[in-house]
Design a protein around this motif. Structure first.
Motif, PDB file in Angstrom:
ATOM      1  N   LYS A 111      99.462  42.240  50.693  1.00  0.00           N
ATOM      2  CA  LYS A 111      99.757  43.488  51.443  1.00  0.00           C
ATOM      3  C   LYS A 111     101.325  43.552  50.961  1.00  0.00           C
ATOM      4  O   LYS A 111     101.845  44.617  50.693  1.00  0.00           O
ATOM      5  CB  LYS A 111      99.817  43.308  52.788  1.00  0.00           C
ATOM      6  CG  LYS A 111     100.780  42.371  53.771  1.00  0.00           C
ATOM      7  CD  LYS A 111     100.579  42.550  55.077  1.00  0.00           C
ATOM      8  CE  LYS A 111     101.430  41.760  56.077  1.00  0.00           C
ATOM      9  NZ  LYS A 111     102.373  40.695  55.283  1.00  0.00           N
ATOM     10  N   GLY A 112     101.957  42.431  50.808  1.00  0.00           N
ATOM     11  CA  GLY A 112     103.336  42.309  50.365  1.00  0.00           C
ATOM     12  C   GLY A 112     103.436  43.123  49.251  1.00  0.00           C
ATOM     13  O   GLY A 112     104.666  43.680  48.862  1.00  0.00           O
ATOM     14  N   ILE A 113     102.516  43.231  48.158  1.00  0.00           N
ATOM     15  CA  ILE A 113     102.781  43.406  46.769  1.00  0.00           C
ATOM     16  C   ILE A 113     102.418  45.105  46.994  1.00  0.00           C
ATOM     17  O   ILE A 113     102.916  46.019  46.125  1.00  0.00           O
ATOM     18  CB  ILE A 113     101.984  42.805  45.933  1.00  0.00           C
ATOM     19  CG1 ILE A 113     102.588  41.267  45.917  1.00  0.00           C
ATOM     20  CG2 ILE A 113     102.063  43.165  44.505  1.00  0.00           C
ATOM     21  CD1 ILE A 113     101.950  40.376  44.901  1.00  0.00           C
ATOM     22  N   PHE A 114     101.119  45.454  47.653  1.00  0.00           N
ATOM     23  CA  PHE A 114     100.735  46.863  47.230  1.00  0.00           C
ATOM     24  C   PHE A 114     101.058  47.551  48.712  1.00  0.00           C
ATOM     25  O   PHE A 114     101.970  48.485  48.548  1.00  0.00           O
ATOM     26  CB  PHE A 114      99.161  46.863  47.102  1.00  0.00           C
ATOM     27  CG  PHE A 114      98.964  46.068  45.637  1.00  0.00           C
ATOM     28  CD1 PHE A 114      98.252  44.589  45.644  1.00  0.00           C
ATOM     29  CD2 PHE A 114      99.530  46.505  44.410  1.00  0.00           C
ATOM     30  CE1 PHE A 114      98.348  44.051  44.347  1.00  0.00           C
ATOM     31  CE2 PHE A 114      99.498  45.976  43.316  1.00  0.00           C
ATOM     32  CZ  PHE A 114      98.624  44.751  43.383  1.00  0.00           C
ATOM     33  N   SER A 115     100.036  47.334  49.684  1.00  0.00           N
ATOM     34  CA  SER A 115     100.060  48.290  50.903  1.00  0.00           C
ATOM     35  C   SER A 115     101.393  48.395  51.277  1.00  0.00           C
ATOM     36  O   SER A 115     101.932  49.247  51.903  1.00  0.00           O
ATOM     37  CB  SER A 115      98.969  47.974  51.666  1.00  0.00           C
ATOM     38  OG  SER A 115      99.431  46.568  52.132  1.00  0.00           O
ATOM     39  N   GLU A 116     102.353  47.253  51.492  1.00  0.00           N
ATOM     40  CA  GLU A 116     103.607  47.074  52.125  1.00  0.00           C
ATOM     41  C   GLU A 116     104.572  46.593  51.337  1.00  0.00           C
ATOM     42  O   GLU A 116     105.513  45.855  51.771  1.00  0.00           O
ATOM     43  CB  GLU A 116     103.233  46.147  53.324  1.00  0.00           C
ATOM     44  CG  GLU A 116     103.021  46.832  54.834  1.00  0.00           C
ATOM     45  CD  GLU A 116     102.832  45.716  55.803  1.00  0.00           C
ATOM     46  OE1 GLU A 116     103.863  44.683  55.771  1.00  0.00           O
ATOM     47  OE2 GLU A 116     101.972  45.701  56.521  1.00  0.00           O
ATOM     48  N   ASN A 117     104.715  47.389  50.095  1.00  0.00           N
ATOM     49  CA  ASN A 117     105.699  46.776  49.247  1.00  0.00           C
ATOM     50  C   ASN A 117     107.042  47.044  49.791  1.00  0.00           C
ATOM     51  O   ASN A 117     107.406  48.303  49.994  1.00  0.00           O
ATOM     52  CB  ASN A 117     105.346  47.409  47.951  1.00  0.00           C
ATOM     53  CG  ASN A 117     106.429  46.810  46.754  1.00  0.00           C
ATOM     54  OD1 ASN A 117     107.740  47.068  46.890  1.00  0.00           O
ATOM     55  ND2 ASN A 117     106.019  46.319  45.659  1.00  0.00           N
ATOM     56  N   PRO A 118     107.967  46.091  49.771  1.00  0.00           N
ATOM     57  CA  PRO A 118     109.015  46.729  50.732  1.00  0.00           C
ATOM     58  C   PRO A 118     110.001  47.706  49.821  1.00  0.00           C
ATOM     59  O   PRO A 118     110.675  48.496  50.584  1.00  0.00           O
ATOM     60  CB  PRO A 118     110.033  45.374  50.703  1.00  0.00           C
ATOM     61  CG  PRO A 118     109.199  44.310  49.925  1.00  0.00           C
ATOM     62  CD  PRO A 118     107.958  44.744  49.509  1.00  0.00           C
ATOM     63  N   VAL A 119     109.994  47.567  48.491  1.00  0.00           N
ATOM     64  CA  VAL A 119     110.790  48.863  47.722  1.00  0.00           C
ATOM     65  C   VAL A 119     110.051  50.105  47.910  1.00  0.00           C
ATOM     66  O   VAL A 119     110.443  51.019  48.135  1.00  0.00           O
ATOM     67  CB  VAL A 119     111.190  48.256  46.516  1.00  0.00           C
ATOM     68  CG1 VAL A 119     111.886  49.303  45.748  1.00  0.00           C
ATOM     69  CG2 VAL A 119     111.955  47.042  46.756  1.00  0.00           C
TER      70      VAL A 119
END
Lengths: 82, 215, 181, 195
Positions: free
Chosen positions: B9-17
């Motif tokens: 999720k950190g990379i796709f659905s909730e990518n911080p940028v």
């Protein structure tokens, strides 16, 4: 690495955390000025999730916003000027 | 929320940028060279993962009233450690990033993750979440830096240390004049805006195909 | 009441721990950071004055140099070869009003007052100014000269190159005034 | 520094070294809060207020405590705590004494603690190579915060018109805002040779 610099460091950091904690405490205590609630600007278009006003589930809110913007894009397939 | 989902999720659905659009100051500031972006990404991931671990460890010792100040102290200590070690052992990277290393402390992503996630989950989940977010962040700024440096200066600096300077000069005897505006300040805004637009367009496309396929 | 004591205790522990950890990291990295600067100077010293042995030049080699305070010259390192004859100097100069601010130069000048070489100690120029550092034609235009007012700037990075030229000129003026025998 | 240098420094801080468009500090509120010009002005005033106070406090602390004891590596941790504390006390102070002011900029104060510009400028003020005295620090901080308010206000007026411009679906919201900010940054590049 003499003892005094450790002492000054610890006291300094401690003093500042105390200053901040007291600030939070006093801030929470002081009532809002009469007849002036927070302006209507809720957090809908502010993306900061770590400010104390943000609702806890701010991250899920952003994701749902994107989902339903997708949904109405699809449902609006027929609409001409989507 | 399985471990894999938590990580991805950190990379796709909730990518911080690209999705949450957080922590924009370093994203625009350090992406004039690929080396700066990668260095910033690694430093950011390191601080994020370590702060998530420490926060999830000490979360039940810290009374609720002083939660935020202690989290800020933990994050600031980690950032100072990274800053000092980088200044000592990677001086070129330190000069490249300049003011943006201490600014990791105010990065909305880290305090946000510490408060929203790490203070509620156990150590393993927090580490995975931190790692996912950090890698997502690094991929995002590396993409931006790749585009900016390739078209803006026609070179790709991968690693700078003293006289070791792994730098690919990609314009064979300057076939085309690099668009130097991309390296300048406005280039950061414009490239990121275009990149976000393209990613949104791709996302709408995928959603479209999926919904067309479904209906 | 003991809630507050508990609070202050926790805060004391947190700040004490962070103070200690930072103190120790500073101990480890302190001399490494100083070393980075010295390495830079020694490396350039050896590059510009090959006959000078590559040993550790002390940082404050400037105890006896005249009127350092107001000028932008921060430090002076003597380049002495094995037989201790003076080959030249390396001057650490603050270049005023550069684009990114805070530009510090190392300028190598031999005994006749010619620029033997120069490099940047601290450099935070952005944009096209950033690659002035690798612009060899600009560097070669300066090396070997004893005054830089006829050297023209780099197109597109006038701010950075004029600041560099000013820095080198400050070093040359200082050399003519104080160090020339 | 003579007064003409100070004026030059002030103009440079407002236009040339603009904190948003050239130094890339304070982008989070710049993107998040500038949907309406009224909220942008509120944010700008809050930033001016907090930045000047916190820069002053951090500069004094650095001069009197950090510098003599040679613990300048503590700058990051001390400055962020000072800024957070100052924000809390400023909010409390405004709540008590000036309800009207609190109405315009009250909500933005907690946002300011996570604002990169405040900590960024506080750290830039104490950079060894900048060698700022009290006068330069004060002029520089006021210039920077005025520059912040100027840019965020101009940007909010443009963004209000963007709402009803027919922007492609994928570019609505932040992407088009970033591109507009890029064009504004090009315009501000024109000021580079001013001083």
């Amino acid at each position: 690495m003499n003892f005094t610099s450790i002492l000054t460091m610890t006291l300094l950091v401690f003093g500042l955390i105390f200053f901040y904690a007291i600030g939070i405490y006093l801030n929470k205590k002081t009532p809002l000025p009469s007849g002036c609630d927070l302006p209507s600007l809720k957090c809908e278009h502010c993306t900061s999730t770590s400010c104390s006003y943000s609702e806890p589930n701010r991250v899920e809110q952003i994701k749902t916003e994107i989902k339903n913007s997708l949904k109405n894009k699809n449902s609006g397939e027929g609409a001409i000027n989507e | 929320m399985t471990k894999k989902q938590n990580f991805l999720k950190g990379i796709f659905s909730e990518n911080p940028v690209f999705v949450l659009i957080l922590g924009m100051c370093p994203v625009l500031g350090v992406t004039s060279t690929l080396f700066g972006a990668l260095g910033m990404g690694v430093a950011f991931t390191l601080v994020l993962v370590l702060s998530n671990i420490i926060v999830s460890m000490i979360k039940n010792f810290i009374p609720n009233e002083v939660r935020i100040p202690s989290f800020i102290v933990v994050i600031a200590t980690l950032v100072t450690i990274v800053q000092l070690t980088m200044q000592a052992y990677l001086p070129d990277l330190y000069n490249q990033l300049g003011i943006f290393i201490p600014l990791i402390v105010v990065n909305c992503v880290i305090l946000g993750r510490a408060e929203a996630f790490a203070s509620k989950n156990n150590i393993l989940d927090s580490t995975i979440d931190g790692l996912g977010m950090g890698i997502g962040y690094t991929i995002a700024i590396a993409m931006l830096a790749f585009i900016r440096e390739l078209f803006g200066a026609g070179t790709l600096t991968l690693f700078m240390y003293g006289d070791v300077n792994i730098k690919f000069n990609l314009i064979p005897n300057n076939a085309f004049e690099p668009i130097s505006i991309l390296i300048l300040a406005p280039g950061a805004f414009i490239t990121l805006g275009l990149l976000l637009g393209v990613i949104n367009a791709i996302k709408f496309n995928i959603e479209n195909k999926k919904s067309v396929g479904r209906s | 009441m003991n809630k507050y004591i508990h609070l202050t205790l926790v805060l004391l522990i947190v700040s004490g721990l962070s103070g200690l950890i930072l103190g120790f990291t500073n101990e480890f990295t302190k001399d490494a950071i100083r070393q980075v600067k010295l390495d830079n100077i020694n490396k350039n010293m050896n590059k510009w004055f090959p006959s000078v042995p590559l040993e550790n030049k002390e940082e404050n080699a400037t105890a006896d140099y005249p009127d350092l305070s107001d000028k932008n010259v921060v430090n002076i390192y003597e380049a002495k070869d094995i037989s201790d004859t003076l080959e030249g100097y390396i001057l650490e100069v603050k270049a005023p009003d550069s684009y990114g601010g805070g530009m510090v130069l190392l300028v190598g000048i031999d005994t006749e007052g010619k620029v033997v070489g120069f490099t940047y100690l601290s450099f935070n120029e952005s944009g096209p100014g950033a690659n002035v550092r690798e612009n060899n034609s600009f560097v070669n235009r300066i090396v070997g000269k004893d005054s830089v007012n006829d050297v023209d700037t780099v197109t597109g990075a006038t701010y950075t190159s004029t600041a560099t030229l000013n820095g080198v000129q400050i070093a040359l003026d200082y050399f003519d005034k104080n160090l020339k025998e | 520094m003579s007064t003409s240098d100070l004026i030059k420094l002030g103009i440079e801080a407002i236009l040339i070294q603009n904190v948003i468009l050239t130094q890339f500090l304070g982008i989070c509120p710049f993107m998040g809060v500038s949907k309406k010009s009224q909220s942008a002005i509120g944010m700008g005033l809050a930033v001016i207020f907090v930045m000047v106070i916190s820069s002053g406090v951090t500069f004094v602390i650095n001069d009197l405590i950090l510098q003599p004891n040679k613990i300048t590596y503590l700058q990051t941790i001390v400055f962020i705590l000072v800024i957070s504390g100052v924000v809390q006390f400023v909010e409390m102070f405004i709540k008590k004494t000036a309800p009207f002011i609190y109405k315009t900029l009250g909500i933005y104060l907690p946002l300011i603690t996570t604002n990169c510009a405040i900590l960024g400028i506080a750290l830039i003020n104490v950079q060894p190579e900048k060698e700022f005295g009290y006068a330069e620090m004060f002029v520089y901080t006021i210039g920077i915060s005025i520059g912040f308010t100027l840019v965020i206000y101009i940007f909010s007026t443009i963004r209000e018109r963007l709402e009803n411009a027919n922007v492609p679906k994928a570019f609505k919201g932040t992407p088009i805002a970033l591109i507009t900010a890029g064009i504004m940054s090009i315009i501000f590049l024109g000021f580079a040779g001013l001083v």
